[in-house]
Design a protein around this motif. Structure first.
Motif, mmCIF file in Angstrom:
data_model
loop_
_atom_site.group_PDB
_atom_site.id
_atom_site.type_symbol
_atom_site.label_atom_id
_atom_site.label_comp_id
_atom_site.label_asym_id
_atom_site.label_seq_id
_atom_site.Cartn_x
_atom_site.Cartn_y
_atom_site.Cartn_z
ATOM 1 N N GLU A 43 1.970 -12.365 1.237
ATOM 2 C CA GLU A 43 1.275 -13.635 0.971
ATOM 3 C C GLU A 43 2.258 -14.789 0.819
ATOM 4 O O GLU A 43 1.883 -15.948 0.919
ATOM 5 C CB GLU A 43 0.411 -13.508 -0.282
ATOM 6 N N ASN A 68 5.898 -7.087 3.375
ATOM 7 C CA ASN A 68 5.078 -6.295 2.452
ATOM 8 C C ASN A 68 4.117 -5.418 3.254
ATOM 9 O O ASN A 68 2.904 -5.574 3.170
ATOM 10 C CB ASN A 68 4.306 -7.199 1.484
ATOM 11 N N GLN A 70 2.023 -2.357 3.811
ATOM 12 C CA GLN A 70 1.401 -1.422 2.873
ATOM 13 C C GLN A 70 1.751 0.032 3.161
ATOM 14 O O GLN A 70 1.759 0.852 2.246
ATOM 15 C CB GLN A 70 -0.122 -1.614 2.866
ATOM 16 N N ASN A 105 -1.170 7.802 -5.866
ATOM 17 C CA ASN A 105 -0.935 6.499 -6.498
ATOM 18 C C ASN A 105 0.498 6.420 -7.016
ATOM 19 O O ASN A 105 1.009 7.372 -7.590
ATOM 20 C CB ASN A 105 -1.907 6.262 -7.648
ATOM 21 N N GLU A 131 1.901 -1.711 -10.155
ATOM 22 C CA GLU A 131 1.287 -0.980 -9.051
ATOM 23 C C GLU A 131 1.548 -1.734 -7.757
ATOM 24 O O GLU A 131 1.986 -2.882 -7.774
ATOM 25 C CB GLU A 131 -0.214 -0.830 -9.298
ATOM 26 N N LYS A 132 1.257 -1.099 -6.646
ATOM 27 C CA LYS A 132 1.507 -1.703 -5.337
ATOM 28 C C LYS A 132 0.773 -3.040 -5.177
ATOM 29 O O LYS A 132 1.262 -3.938 -4.508
ATOM 30 C CB LYS A 132 1.100 -0.723 -4.236
ATOM 31 N N LYS A 133 -0.381 -3.170 -5.814
ATOM 32 C CA LYS A 133 -1.163 -4.414 -5.699
ATOM 33 C C LYS A 133 -0.451 -5.605 -6.351
ATOM 34 O O LYS A 133 -0.749 -6.752 -6.048
ATOM 35 C CB LYS A 133 -2.550 -4.229 -6.322
ATOM 36 N N ASP A 134 0.500 -5.350 -7.243
ATOM 37 C CA ASP A 134 1.239 -6.418 -7.917
ATOM 38 C C ASP A 134 2.369 -6.983 -7.066
ATOM 39 O O ASP A 134 2.908 -8.039 -7.363
ATOM 40 C CB ASP A 134 1.827 -5.897 -9.240
#
Length: 177
Positions: A43, A68, A70, A105, A131-134
């Protein structure tokens, strides 16, 4: 150097041309930025290091290039840029430990190279792992000290306005000659 006088002396066609030129420059910059977002999967594909917490790896003012994807697993030793809930500015630190669960996870702990302790004090209250979302992105390259211009403009707003005034005066003088 009367900008409004210059605008009044322009005919409509010249004024439209100037407005369209400006709009094309802005939209081109936005298209390049959005293209980088798509290509890198981040992002924010370019960030500036704002503190000395990662020295000697990165210094304040270094410009980092991020990706980034995934599908790429996060590894210990990797430098990540992450956002923490309640903080506006992303943080650039190294992955210290990985905690992988049986279901796939992954949780991880970070630390600045120049810091004495890990980042648990920076995370939101009650959060011990990221976590990966951060993750905003992972450092893939950098340009040393190029981001100092951004830091100076944020730290000294008067400098930003002076720079804009000088650039405006240059454009007007260039146009008159």
């Amino acid at each position: 150097m009367d900008i409004f006088g210059d605008l009044r002396r322009m005919n409509k066609r010249q004024l439209y041309y100037q407005v369209l030129n400006f709009a094309m420059i802005v939209s081109s910059a936005l298209m390049i930025w959005k293209g980088l977002i798509v290509i890198t999967g981040s992002e924010s594909p370019i960030v500036v290091v704002l503190s000395g917490s990662m020295e000697p790896a990165f210094h304040r003012g270094d410009l980092l290039f991020l990706t980034n994807f995934q599908e790429d697993p996060i590894r210990a030793g990797e430098i990540v840029v992450f956002k923490v809930e309640g903080r506006d500015i992303p943080i650039v630190h190294r992955v210290l430990k990985i905690h992988e669960k049986e279901n796939g996870n992954i949780k991880f702990l970070t630390k600045g190279d120049n810091n004495e302790v890990d980042d648990r004090g920076l995370y939101k209250e009650g959060q011990n792992w990221l976590e990966k979302k951060d993750v905003v992105g992972r450092a893939r390259g950098f340009l040393p000290y190029v981001g100092m211009v951004t830091i100076i403009m944020n730290d000294y707003p008067k400098f930003k306005y002076a720079l804009l005034a000088v650039m405006g005066a240059y454009v007007l003088l260039k146009r008159e000659s």
